[in-house]
Structures are given as structure tokens and as C-alpha cells.
Write a protein that holds these residues in place. Structure first.
Motif, short mmCIF file in Angstrom:
data_model
loop_
_atom_site.label_atom_id
_atom_site.label_comp_id
_atom_site.label_asym_id
_atom_site.label_seq_id
_atom_site.Cartn_x
_atom_site.Cartn_y
_atom_site.Cartn_z
N ILE A 279 -2.17 4.27 -7.98
CA ILE A 279 -0.85 4.90 -7.83
C ILE A 279 -0.85 5.82 -6.62
O ILE A 279 0.09 5.81 -5.82
CB ILE A 279 -0.44 5.64 -9.12
N ALA A 280 -1.90 6.62 -6.48
CA ALA A 280 -1.98 7.53 -5.33
C ALA A 280 -2.07 6.77 -4.01
O ALA A 280 -1.46 7.17 -3.02
CB ALA A 280 -3.19 8.45 -5.50
N MET A 281 -2.80 5.66 -4.00
CA MET A 281 -2.93 4.87 -2.77
C MET A 281 -1.64 4.16 -2.41
O MET A 281 -1.37 3.92 -1.23
CB MET A 281 -4.06 3.85 -2.90
N ALA A 282 -0.84 3.79 -3.39
CA ALA A 282 0.37 3.01 -3.15
C ALA A 282 1.52 3.85 -2.59
O ALA A 282 2.58 3.31 -2.30
CB ALA A 282 0.82 2.32 -4.43
N ILE A 283 1.31 5.13 -2.41
CA ILE A 283 2.37 5.99 -1.88
C ILE A 283 2.72 5.60 -0.44
O ILE A 283 3.88 5.64 -0.06
CB ILE A 283 1.96 7.47 -1.98
N THR A 284 1.73 5.21 0.34
CA THR A 284 2.00 4.81 1.73
C THR A 284 1.98 3.29 1.85
O THR A 284 1.38 2.59 1.03
CB THR A 284 0.94 5.39 2.68
N ILE A 285 2.60 2.79 2.88
CA ILE A 285 2.64 1.34 3.11
C ILE A 285 1.24 0.81 3.40
O ILE A 285 0.86 -0.25 2.90
CB ILE A 285 3.61 1.00 4.25
#
Length: 133
Positions: A91-97
Motif C-alpha cells: 500500500i505504501a509503495m503504490a502511492i507513487t506511479i
């Protein structure tokens, strides 16, 4: 493209994740009775270090009764907590493209972190598992 994603993965979390699995494998091997989980942890560490271009499949003969029992014990003791950690990190990694492929790779680690025994890591360019031993 796989190499670039693997290097980005290595820098932004893969190295620490692999070191954690490696340390867990060392502890499991020191405790002798937990050596099967230690070997599985080393396998996951290698996969966590370089996940793009590889996937996890069941071993050709399938997990036996002992591996299934071991997976249930692992799931109750550690697997569920590791899987929750992978979901939160994804979830934290998916914040940026740029982080979306890394989040997907993190989610790919969940099945093997839940049930590590009776699995093997294979390259994705070879779809037939029967050639691996």
C-alpha cells in the motif's frame, strides 16, 4: 525492463526484505527442529532480493502431508504477520506511479510467505516446471 525494476526494487526495500528473510532462516537453522522453515526462508530471501522475471510455483510432486502440516504451523506462527507486513508495504509503495510495480511484486510475495513449504521459485520465461528438480 526486468533488470531496471529489480535494481529499483533492491534499493527501495528488496535488500532489507531479503536480509530479514535471511536472518529468519539463520535463526530457524540454529534451532535445528525448524530447519525446513529455515530453508524455505532462504528460498524466499532469494526471491525477495530479485523478484522480477521469476515466480513461485508448487513443486511437481506437490506438498506432502508433512509439508502441509508445516505450512499450517508456519501460517499460525509467522505467515499471517508477514503477509500483513507485505500488504501494508505494498500500500505504501503504490502511492507513487513508479512504486506500483514494486507494490505488485510485494503482493507476489504473499502466497509464498503464507505457505512456504512445497514451493519453488522458477524463471517466468520457462513456463514448464517439469524441467526443474
Amino acid at each position: 525492463m526486468k533488470a531496471i525494476l529489480n535494481v529499483i526494487w533492491l534499493v527501495f526495500g528488496g535488500l532489507w526484505l531479503a536480509l530479514g528473510y535471511f536472518l529468519a532462516g539463520v535463526v530457524c537453522c540454529i534451532l535445528i527442529i525448524t530447519i525446513p522453515w529455515g530453508i524455505a526462508s532462504f528460498r524466499i530471501a532469494g526471491y525477495a532480493l530479485w523478484p522480477f522475471g521469476r515466480t513461485v510455483v508448487d513443486k511437481p510432486k506437490g506438498p506432502g502431508v508433512v509439508a502441509t502440516l508445516g505450512n499450517v504451523i508456519w501460517l499460525l506462527v509467522a505467515g499471517i504477520w508477514i503477509a500483513i507486513g507485505h500488504v501494508l508495504t505494498a500500500i505504501a509503495m503504490a502511492i507513487t506511479i513508479i512504486g506500483i510495480p514494486l507494490a505488485i511484486a510485494n503482493l507476489k510475495l504473499i502466497p509464498v510467505s503464507l505457505m512456504p513449504l512445497g514451493k519453488m521459485v522458477v524463471p517466468t520465461d520457462r513456463p514448464f516446471v517439469s524441467t526443474y528438480r
